[in-house]
Design a protein around this motif. Structure first.
Motif, PDB file in Angstrom:
ATOM      1  N   PRO A 178       0.811  -1.224   0.000  1.00  0.00           N
ATOM      2  CA  PRO A 178       0.000   0.000   0.000  1.00  0.00           C
ATOM      3  C   PRO A 178       0.846   1.276   0.000  1.00  0.00           C
ATOM      4  CG  PRO A 178       0.017  -0.941   2.187  1.00  0.00           C
ATOM      5  CD  PRO A 178       0.744  -1.920   1.313  1.00  0.00           C
ATOM      6  N   VAL A 179       1.643   1.443  -1.037  1.00  0.00           N
ATOM      7  CA  VAL A 179       2.427   2.663  -1.226  1.00  0.00           C
ATOM      8  C   VAL A 179       2.161   3.146  -2.646  1.00  0.00           C
ATOM      9  CG1 VAL A 179       4.475   1.316  -1.894  1.00  0.00           C
ATOM     10  CG2 VAL A 179       4.746   3.686  -1.148  1.00  0.00           C
ATOM     11  N   VAL A 180       1.989   4.446  -2.824  1.00  0.00           N
ATOM     12  CA  VAL A 180       1.715   5.027  -4.142  1.00  0.00           C
ATOM     13  C   VAL A 180       2.891   5.927  -4.511  1.00  0.00           C
ATOM     14  CG1 VAL A 180       0.137   6.400  -5.536  1.00  0.00           C
ATOM     15  CG2 VAL A 180      -0.756   4.935  -3.702  1.00  0.00           C
ATOM     16  N   VAL A 181       3.730   5.450  -5.399  1.00  0.00           N
ATOM     17  CA  VAL A 181       4.957   6.164  -5.747  1.00  0.00           C
ATOM     18  C   VAL A 181       4.649   7.254  -6.771  1.00  0.00           C
ATOM     19  CG1 VAL A 181       7.270   5.935  -6.739  1.00  0.00           C
ATOM     20  CG2 VAL A 181       6.349   4.132  -5.245  1.00  0.00           C
ATOM     21  N   ALA A 182       5.181   8.442  -6.514  1.00  0.00           N
ATOM     22  CA  ALA A 182       4.957   9.585  -7.406  1.00  0.00           C
ATOM     23  C   ALA A 182       6.237  10.080  -8.066  1.00  0.00           C
ATOM     24  CB  ALA A 182       4.316  10.743  -6.628  1.00  0.00           C
ATOM     25  N   ARG A 183       7.373   9.897  -7.405  1.00  0.00           N
ATOM     26  CA  ARG A 183       8.658  10.352  -7.951  1.00  0.00           C
ATOM     27  C   ARG A 183       9.755   9.388  -7.522  1.00  0.00           C
ATOM     28  NH1 ARG A 183       9.492  15.581  -9.695  1.00  0.00           N
ATOM     29  NH2 ARG A 183      11.613  15.567  -8.909  1.00  0.00           N
ATOM     30  N   ALA A 184      10.859   9.421  -8.245  1.00  0.00           N
ATOM     31  CA  ALA A 184      11.984   8.560  -7.877  1.00  0.00           C
ATOM     32  C   ALA A 184      13.278   9.132  -8.424  1.00  0.00           C
ATOM     33  CB  ALA A 184      11.775   7.147  -8.417  1.00  0.00           C
ATOM     34  N   GLU A 185      14.354   8.824  -7.745  1.00  0.00           N
ATOM     35  CA  GLU A 185      15.690   9.251  -8.171  1.00  0.00           C
ATOM     36  C   GLU A 185      16.701   8.298  -7.558  1.00  0.00           C
ATOM     37  OE1 GLU A 185      17.841  11.858 -10.545  1.00  0.00           O
ATOM     38  OE2 GLU A 185      15.777  12.294  -9.973  1.00  0.00           O
ATOM     39  N   GLY A 186      17.514   7.677  -8.378  1.00  0.00           N
ATOM     40  CA  GLY A 186      18.554   6.794  -7.866  1.00  0.00           C
ATOM     41  C   GLY A 186      17.967   5.592  -7.153  1.00  0.00           C
ATOM     42  N   THR A 187      18.294   5.458  -5.886  1.00  0.00           N
ATOM     43  CA  THR A 187      17.792   4.323  -5.101  1.00  0.00           C
ATOM     44  C   THR A 187      16.570   4.675  -4.262  1.00  0.00           C
ATOM     45  OG1 THR A 187      19.383   4.912  -3.367  1.00  0.00           O
ATOM     46  CG2 THR A 187      20.055   3.213  -4.936  1.00  0.00           C
ATOM     47  N   TRP A 188      16.060   5.897  -4.416  1.00  0.00           N
ATOM     48  CA  TRP A 188      14.979   6.369  -3.545  1.00  0.00           C
ATOM     49  C   TRP A 188      13.714   6.677  -4.341  1.00  0.00           C
ATOM     50  CZ3 TRP A 188      15.427   6.446   1.705  1.00  0.00           C
ATOM     51  CH2 TRP A 188      16.733   6.269   2.218  1.00  0.00           C
ATOM     52  N   VAL A 189      12.562   6.407  -3.707  1.00  0.00           N
ATOM     53  CA  VAL A 189      11.282   6.797  -4.283  1.00  0.00           C
ATOM     54  C   VAL A 189      10.511   7.613  -3.257  1.00  0.00           C
ATOM     55  CG1 VAL A 189      11.209   4.704  -5.710  1.00  0.00           C
ATOM     56  CG2 VAL A 189      10.002   4.721  -3.517  1.00  0.00           C
ATOM     57  N   GLU A 190       9.549   8.400  -3.739  1.00  0.00           N
ATOM     58  CA  GLU A 190       8.680   9.201  -2.870  1.00  0.00           C
ATOM     59  C   GLU A 190       7.235   8.874  -3.179  1.00  0.00           C
ATOM     60  OE1 GLU A 190       8.984  13.399  -2.998  1.00  0.00           O
ATOM     61  OE2 GLU A 190      11.002  13.455  -2.157  1.00  0.00           O
ATOM     62  N   ASP A 191       6.408   8.818  -2.147  1.00  0.00           N
ATOM     63  CA  ASP A 191       4.974   8.650  -2.398  1.00  0.00           C
ATOM     64  C   ASP A 191       4.324  10.011  -2.598  1.00  0.00           C
ATOM     65  OD1 ASP A 191       4.544   9.738   0.147  1.00  0.00           O
ATOM     66  OD2 ASP A 191       3.929   7.842   1.066  1.00  0.00           O
ATOM     67  N   VAL A 192       3.025  10.022  -2.819  1.00  0.00           N
ATOM     68  CA  VAL A 192       2.356  11.277  -3.163  1.00  0.00           C
ATOM     69  C   VAL A 192       2.342  12.264  -2.003  1.00  0.00           C
ATOM     70  CG1 VAL A 192       0.917  10.282  -4.987  1.00  0.00           C
ATOM     71  CG2 VAL A 192       0.085  10.267  -2.642  1.00  0.00           C
ATOM     72  N   GLU A 193       2.518  11.747  -0.779  1.00  0.00           N
ATOM     73  CA  GLU A 193       2.598  12.652   0.377  1.00  0.00           C
ATOM     74  C   GLU A 193       4.011  13.137   0.651  1.00  0.00           C
ATOM     75  OE1 GLU A 193      -1.189  10.539   0.655  1.00  0.00           O
ATOM     76  OE2 GLU A 193       0.851   9.738   0.574  1.00  0.00           O
ATOM     77  N   GLY A 194       4.993  12.643  -0.119  1.00  0.00           N
ATOM     78  CA  GLY A 194       6.368  13.074   0.060  1.00  0.00           C
ATOM     79  C   GLY A 194       7.197  12.199   0.964  1.00  0.00           C
ATOM     80  N   ARG A 195       6.645  11.061   1.425  1.00  0.00           N
ATOM     81  CA  ARG A 195       7.430  10.132   2.242  1.00  0.00           C
ATOM     82  C   ARG A 195       8.442   9.407   1.357  1.00  0.00           C
ATOM     83  NH1 ARG A 195       2.048   9.306   4.793  1.00  0.00           N
ATOM     84  NH2 ARG A 195       1.586   7.979   2.995  1.00  0.00           N
ATOM     85  N   ARG A 196       9.667   9.268   1.857  1.00  0.00           N
ATOM     86  CA  ARG A 196      10.741   8.668   1.077  1.00  0.00           C
ATOM     87  C   ARG A 196      10.970   7.218   1.503  1.00  0.00           C
ATOM     88  NH1 ARG A 196      15.835  10.590   1.538  1.00  0.00           N
ATOM     89  NH2 ARG A 196      16.346  10.566  -0.683  1.00  0.00           N
TER      90      ARG A 196
END
Length: 406
Positions: free
Chosen positions: A29-47
């Motif tokens: 239950p995670v909704v990914v909105a952005r990513a860079e390298g080894t990290w992704v962010e969900d729509v609320e900005g949690r990494r």
């Protein structure tokens, strides 16, 4: 990396999918909105630290600059011609991929399952045209607990009832033997055998690594019997295990190599059948094809992927950081981990069932900002991007230790 202001929350987006998407996946239950390298962010900005890398499709991390640049460059020029015409990117892609793998010819496709289906067709055609197997009698030997895709032909030789139930009638022509059993393999091969199709390491089954000598033994059996060895390196290949190909750990050169996932750099679907000239030369115009296979955007990105691998940097990183991964997992054995299998930056970790299922452990790790995915029972898979740092890897292992001890 800052996520755009969400129009809908993660919970709202997950609920919105329910009535309109087929339920063929059970995502975390995670909704990914952005990513860079080894990290992704969900729509609320949690990494979150990505320790799955798209099942090895993201070997070079999210949005690797060289791959993004190659995609942009090609998007500005030409994306698709179909194979009705030549394009100016395909020759270099094929030249460099054959040089990287030590084989002769390339059949470009799109998805991993397409590569497997294509490899099966090529092996059967070779059996009839070259080996002389009577029409419609060719057989292919495969291993139990395999995962090669989910098309109807491929699930015909799966032993996973979840993948098979309700999808028959099944395609004939396959013989299933236990993995890592040379005697069973030898008994299954006969004059009708077109090929042996194997994963050098079984990924979906839980990163199952065969005994030393098994792959070399299978290679010897196929040479003696005059049939092909097809290595499905869609997950294990392109740097994941510390070598360009997992078969290299035993010095094995297959007749046919199946590639996908990381070949598209996490940007576009790219797969390929790479084989000896004698094998792929059995195909003639009209006998097989794909409108998008070998398209210029895919070829441009694929060439950039091969260029990254030509340096050897990512293979070295996987080998060196694999030592860190194995060391961290060794420390957890008896402390929530009952066993593990690892090669390079790839591991199947068996969690004590008393602690939880693989799904439950994956959800707890998500709560700690680490993304992994479960497979059968209480097993989780670790396959981070090859760009991960030692510090990030140690942090993920510390998070695993924390959730196992909670």
């Amino acid at each position: 990396m800052t996520a755009p202001a969400p129009t809908r929350s993660s919970a709202e987006l997950i609920r919105a999918e329910e009535p309109v998407l087929a339920h063929n996946y059970h995502p975390l239950p995670v909704v990914v909105a952005r990513a860079e390298g080894t990290w992704v962010e969900d729509v609320e900005g949690r990494r979150y630290l990505d320790m799955l890398a798209g099942y090895s499709a993201l070997n070079f991390g999210h949005r690797h600059p060289a791959l993004i640049e190659a995609a942009h460059r090609q998007l500005d020029r030409l994306t698709l011609t179909s194979r009705a015409f030549h394009n100016d990117q395909l020759a270099e892609f094929a030249e460099r991929l054959t040089a990287l793998t030590g084989l002769d010819m390339v059949l470009p496709m799109n998805t991993g399952a397409e590569a497997v289906e294509s490899g099966i067709k090529v092996a059967r055609k070779w059996a009839y045209d070259v080996k002389g197997v009577p029409a419609d009698r060719a057989t292919i030997v495969v291993a139990a607990e395999n995962f090669h895709g989910r098309t109807t032909t491929i699930v015909s030789f799966s032993t996973d009832e979840t993948a098979r139930a309700g999808f028959g009638p099944f395609t004939p022509g396959f013989r299933i033997v236990p993995y890592n059993d040379l005697a069973a393999m030898e008994a299954a091969i006969d004059e009708t055998t077109a090929a042996v199709l194997l994963e050098p390491i079984q990924g979906e089954a839980g990163v199952i690594i065969p005994d030393d000598g098994y792959l070399a033994g299978v290679r010897a059996l196929t040479e003696r019997a005059g049939c092909l060895l097809i290595a499905d390196e869609i997950q294990s290949g392109l740097g994941r295990t510390g070598r360009t190909l997992a078969v290299e750990h035993e010095g094995v050169v297959p007749d046919v190599l199946l590639l996908g996932k990381a070949l598209g750099g996490g940007i576009v679907p790219v797969s390929a059948v790479v084989a000896r000239r004698e094998v792929l030369s059995v195909l003639h115009p009209g006998e097989h094809g794909s409108t998008f296979g070998g398209n210029p955007l895919a070829a441009g990105v694929g060439t950039a992927v091969v260029e990254l691998l030509e340096t050897g940097e990512y293979q070295r990183r996987a080998a060196e950081l694999g030592v860190v991964l194995r060391g961290g997992l060794h420390r957890l054995v008896g402390r929530g981990v009952v066993g593990f299998r690892a090669r390079g930056l790839w591991a199947g970790v068996d969690v004590d069932p008393a602690i939880g299922t693989g799904r439950e452990v994956s959800e707890r790790l998500m709560g700690e900002g680490v993304l992994v995915k479960d497979t059968h029972g209480s097993t989780i898979r670790l396959a981070p991007p090859l760009t991960i740092t030692a510090e990030e890897l140690e942090s993920a292992l510390a998070s695993l230790e924390k959730v196992l001890g909670a």
